[in-house]
Motif scaffolding. Structure first.
Motif, PDB file in Angstrom:
ATOM      1  N   ASN A   1      -6.583 -12.967  50.306  1.00  0.00           N
ATOM      2  CA  ASN A   1      -6.596 -12.695  48.870  1.00  0.00           C
ATOM      3  C   ASN A   1      -5.212 -13.012  48.325  1.00  0.00           C
ATOM      4  OD1 ASN A   1      -7.281 -11.950  46.324  1.00  0.00           O
ATOM      5  ND2 ASN A   1      -8.087  -9.934  46.880  1.00  0.00           N
TER       6      ASN A   1
ATOM      7  N   THR B   1      -8.736  -3.860  38.146  1.00  0.00           N
ATOM      8  CA  THR B   1      -8.679  -3.020  39.363  1.00  0.00           C
ATOM      9  C   THR B   1      -7.520  -2.036  39.214  1.00  0.00           C
ATOM     10  OG1 THR B   1      -7.060  -4.310  40.608  1.00  0.00           O
ATOM     11  CG2 THR B   1      -9.353  -5.045  40.772  1.00  0.00           C
TER      12      THR B   1
ATOM     13  N   ILE C   1     -10.802  -5.092  44.521  1.00  0.00           N
ATOM     14  CA  ILE C   1     -11.448  -6.319  44.994  1.00  0.00           C
ATOM     15  C   ILE C   1     -11.956  -6.147  46.429  1.00  0.00           C
ATOM     16  CG2 ILE C   1     -11.075  -8.776  45.510  1.00  0.00           C
ATOM     17  CD1 ILE C   1      -8.956  -8.785  43.231  1.00  0.00           C
TER      18      ILE C   1
ATOM     19  N   ASN D   1      -7.094  -8.689  52.437  1.00  0.00           N
ATOM     20  CA  ASN D   1      -7.152  -8.314  51.029  1.00  0.00           C
ATOM     21  C   ASN D   1      -6.036  -7.348  50.623  1.00  0.00           C
ATOM     22  OD1 ASN D   1      -8.566  -7.634  48.335  1.00  0.00           O
ATOM     23  ND2 ASN D   1      -8.422  -5.652  49.394  1.00  0.00           N
TER      24      ASN D   1
ATOM     25  N   ASP E   1      -2.389   0.774  58.745  1.00  0.00           N
ATOM     26  CA  ASP E   1      -1.450   0.228  57.768  1.00  0.00           C
ATOM     27  C   ASP E   1      -1.144  -1.198  58.216  1.00  0.00           C
ATOM     28  OD1 ASP E   1       0.881  -0.580  56.456  1.00  0.00           O
ATOM     29  OD2 ASP E   1       1.721   1.440  56.411  1.00  0.00           O
TER      30      ASP E   1
ATOM     31  N   TYR F   1       6.461  -9.992  45.041  1.00  0.00           N
ATOM     32  CA  TYR F   1       5.026 -10.288  44.959  1.00  0.00           C
ATOM     33  C   TYR F   1       4.812 -11.800  44.870  1.00  0.00           C
ATOM     34  CZ  TYR F   1       0.140  -9.893  43.405  1.00  0.00           C
ATOM     35  OH  TYR F   1      -1.233  -9.989  43.306  1.00  0.00           O
TER      36      TYR F   1
ATOM     37  N   ASN G   1      -3.807  -2.862  38.402  1.00  0.00           N
ATOM     38  CA  ASN G   1      -3.456  -3.237  37.030  1.00  0.00           C
ATOM     39  C   ASN G   1      -3.646  -2.092  36.041  1.00  0.00           C
ATOM     40  OD1 ASN G   1      -2.728  -5.888  37.557  1.00  0.00           O
ATOM     41  ND2 ASN G   1      -4.847  -6.605  37.481  1.00  0.00           N
TER      42      ASN G   1
ATOM     43  N   ILE H   1      -7.548  -9.260  37.034  1.00  0.00           N
ATOM     44  CA  ILE H   1      -8.818  -8.618  37.392  1.00  0.00           C
ATOM     45  C   ILE H   1      -8.716  -7.111  37.135  1.00  0.00           C
ATOM     46  CG2 ILE H   1     -10.551  -8.391  39.242  1.00  0.00           C
ATOM     47  CD1 ILE H   1      -9.815 -11.342  38.432  1.00  0.00           C
TER      48      ILE H   1
ATOM     49  N   SER I   1     -10.870   0.134  47.599  1.00  0.00           N
ATOM     50  CA  SER I   1     -10.807   0.074  46.130  1.00  0.00           C
ATOM     51  C   SER I   1     -10.767  -1.374  45.653  1.00  0.00           C
ATOM     52  CB  SER I   1      -9.577   0.830  45.595  1.00  0.00           C
ATOM     53  OG  SER I   1      -8.419   0.042  45.697  1.00  0.00           O
TER      54      SER I   1
HETATM   55  P1  NAD Z   1      -6.082  -2.223  44.565  1.00  0.00           P
HETATM   56  O1  NAD Z   1      -4.800  -1.516  44.390  1.00  0.00           O
HETATM   57  O2  NAD Z   1      -7.332  -1.622  44.051  1.00  0.00           O
HETATM   58  O3  NAD Z   1      -6.333  -2.585  46.092  1.00  0.00           O
HETATM   59  C1  NAD Z   1      -5.321  -2.751  47.033  1.00  0.00           C
HETATM   60  C2  NAD Z   1      -5.825  -2.174  48.341  1.00  0.00           C
HETATM   61  O4  NAD Z   1      -4.861  -2.449  49.365  1.00  0.00           O
HETATM   62  C3  NAD Z   1      -5.983  -0.637  48.274  1.00  0.00           C
HETATM   63  O5  NAD Z   1      -7.211  -0.284  48.867  1.00  0.00           O
HETATM   64  C4  NAD Z   1      -4.817  -0.128  49.104  1.00  0.00           C
HETATM   65  O6  NAD Z   1      -5.082   1.111  49.740  1.00  0.00           O
HETATM   66  C5  NAD Z   1      -4.701  -1.264  50.117  1.00  0.00           C
HETATM   67  N1  NAD Z   1      -3.405  -1.263  50.792  1.00  0.00           N
HETATM   68  C6  NAD Z   1      -2.175  -1.240  50.233  1.00  0.00           C
HETATM   69  N2  NAD Z   1      -1.229  -1.211  51.185  1.00  0.00           N
HETATM   70  C7  NAD Z   1      -1.884  -1.230  52.378  1.00  0.00           C
HETATM   71  C8  NAD Z   1      -1.472  -1.222  53.726  1.00  0.00           C
HETATM   72  N3  NAD Z   1      -0.172  -1.173  54.037  1.00  0.00           N
HETATM   73  N4  NAD Z   1      -2.414  -1.261  54.698  1.00  0.00           N
HETATM   74  C9  NAD Z   1      -3.735  -1.294  54.387  1.00  0.00           C
HETATM   75  N5  NAD Z   1      -4.196  -1.301  53.115  1.00  0.00           N
HETATM   76  C10 NAD Z   1      -3.274  -1.264  52.134  1.00  0.00           C
HETATM   77  O7  NAD Z   1      -5.853  -3.647  43.873  1.00  0.00           O
HETATM   78  P2  NAD Z   1      -6.691  -5.003  43.935  1.00  0.00           P
HETATM   79  O8  NAD Z   1      -6.459  -5.665  42.650  1.00  0.00           O
HETATM   80  O9  NAD Z   1      -8.082  -4.772  44.404  1.00  0.00           O
HETATM   81  O10 NAD Z   1      -5.853  -5.817  45.024  1.00  0.00           O
HETATM   82  C11 NAD Z   1      -6.447  -6.428  46.157  1.00  0.00           C
HETATM   83  C12 NAD Z   1      -5.749  -7.752  46.425  1.00  0.00           C
HETATM   84  O11 NAD Z   1      -6.010  -8.632  45.321  1.00  0.00           O
HETATM   85  C13 NAD Z   1      -4.225  -7.672  46.545  1.00  0.00           C
HETATM   86  O12 NAD Z   1      -3.790  -8.472  47.619  1.00  0.00           O
HETATM   87  C14 NAD Z   1      -3.755  -8.250  45.233  1.00  0.00           C
HETATM   88  O13 NAD Z   1      -2.471  -8.854  45.329  1.00  0.00           O
HETATM   89  C15 NAD Z   1      -4.830  -9.276  44.962  1.00  0.00           C
HETATM   90  N6  NAD Z   1      -4.889  -9.705  43.571  1.00  0.00           N
HETATM   91  C16 NAD Z   1      -5.283  -8.838  42.588  1.00  0.00           C
HETATM   92  C17 NAD Z   1      -5.312  -9.288  41.271  1.00  0.00           C
HETATM   93  C18 NAD Z   1      -5.738  -8.403  40.142  1.00  0.00           C
HETATM   94  O14 NAD Z   1      -5.572  -8.797  38.968  1.00  0.00           O
HETATM   95  N7  NAD Z   1      -6.286  -7.207  40.403  1.00  0.00           N
HETATM   96  C19 NAD Z   1      -4.939 -10.590  40.965  1.00  0.00           C
HETATM   97  C20 NAD Z   1      -4.527 -11.434  41.984  1.00  0.00           C
HETATM   98  C21 NAD Z   1      -4.514 -10.980  43.286  1.00  0.00           C
END
Ligand code: NAD
Length: 271
Positions: A149, A199, A18, A98, A71, A164, A202, A197, A16
């Motif tokens: 990430n 996703t 990013i 990520n 995991d 976080y 958020n 972002i 999902s």
């Molecule tokens: P998201 O919730 O769509 O994606 C997170 C992904 O991590 C999911 O696919 C989830 O299943 C996976 N995940 C969670 N725990 C896990 C585990 N224990 N083992 C394996 N996979 C696991 O959100 P996103 O925004 O795409 O987040 C991706 C990364 O981007 C994160 O590290 C987040 O901190 C970072 N990030 C996101 C934003 C934003 O605004 N969306 C901003 C800064 C950083």
């Protein structure tokens, strides 16, 4: 562009947001992508079918993909994941950390269980994956690339999300320390620091027009970013276009790290 032709990449949390955009972009750039997912009920088949369509349209015959359950907060899962990818492909070139979670609570009431969980996924998980990737990179010729990430919260405090903020702050030094330790062995380690972002992480504000407007009011460029805009930075850092870059976090945040309040000269008005 096909800057990642023939490279094998493993992306954690790639079903999902990013992570998914990175998997899609990497395959557009010619990489073979191993898609990590945490649970059996995630949309792995949908993701795979999209990736396969991209591969077919871009690369034609010869595209490779793989799904690996695991995991990242569990060391045994990570070690098994690496065995699966390397057994299947013989080699890994790019590791993308990520996967990430966040949990909200005021800092004086945060439970240790929630605190530990966030650190275990975001920071410890990234380290274990990096460790396994480096072991593999050192076991053969050619070095490798590790990408983390991170977040603007690598450097900006985040009240009510202490674990976080600590995890992303730690990720900065994970990136720089590993980069320095392995720079002379062909291993580059970099990070991307996204801002706000669109996703699922958020969804509390992305699905609510008023809350979204409030978030975007604070972003100098006036809008949130897309997962594709972040994936583009990952693709650059993964590629040889970034061959002389290591130990850096590139912030892709629409200006959020620029102290937006200083746009007005409130600190020296009339001075
Ligand atoms: P998201 O919730 O769509 O994606 C997170 C992904 O991590 C999911 O696919 C989830 O299943 C996976 N995940 C969670 N725990 C896990 C585990 N224990 N083992 C394996 N996979 C696991 O959100 P996103 O925004 O795409 O987040 C991706 C990364 O981007 C994160 O590290 C987040 O901190 C970072 N990030 C996101 C934003 C934003 O605004 N969306 C901003 C800064 C950083």
């Amino acid at each position: 562009m096909r800057r990642l032709e023939g490279k094998n990449a493993l992306i954690t949390g790639a079903t999902s947001g990013i992570g998914y955009a990175i998997a899609a972009r990497f395959s557009q750039e010619g990489a073979n992508v191993a898609i990590n997912y945490r649970q059996d009920d995630e949309k792995v088949e949908d993701v795979l079918s999209t990736i396969r369509n991209i591969c077919l349209s871009v690369k034609g015959f010869g595209c490779k993909d793989l799904t690996v359950q695991g995991d990242v907060s569990k060391e045994d899962d990570v070690v098994r994941m690496f065995h699966e990818v390397i057994k299947e492909w013989g080699r890994l070139d790019i590791m993308v950390n990520n996967a990430g979670i966040q949990k909200s609570s005021v800092s004086h009431e945060t439970t240790m269980e929630n605190f530990d969980k966030v650190i275990a996924v975001n920071l410890r998980g990234a380290y274990v994956c990096a460790r396994e990737a480096i072991k593999h990179f050192l076991s053969r010729e050619g070095g490798g690339v590790i990408l983390n990430n991170s977040s603007v919260h690598e450097i900006i405090p985040k009240p009510n999300y202490l674990s976080y903020a600590i995890s992303k702050g730690g990720m900065g030094n994970l990136t720089r320390t590993l980069a320095l330790e392995y720079a002379d062995r062909g291993i580059r380690v970099n990070a991307v620091g996204p801002g706000a972002i669109i996703t699922p992480i958020n969804k509390a504000w992305t699905d609510d027009p008023n809350r979204r407007a409030e978030v975007e009011r604070h972003i100098p460029m006036g809008r949130s970013g897309t997962p594709e805009e972040i994936a583009a930075v990952f693709a650059f850092l993964a590629s040889d276009d970034a061959s002389y870059i290591t130990g850096q976090t590139i912030y892709a945040c629409g200006g959020l790290t620029l102290y937006p309040d200083f746009r007005k000269d409130w600190s020296s008005a009339g001075g």
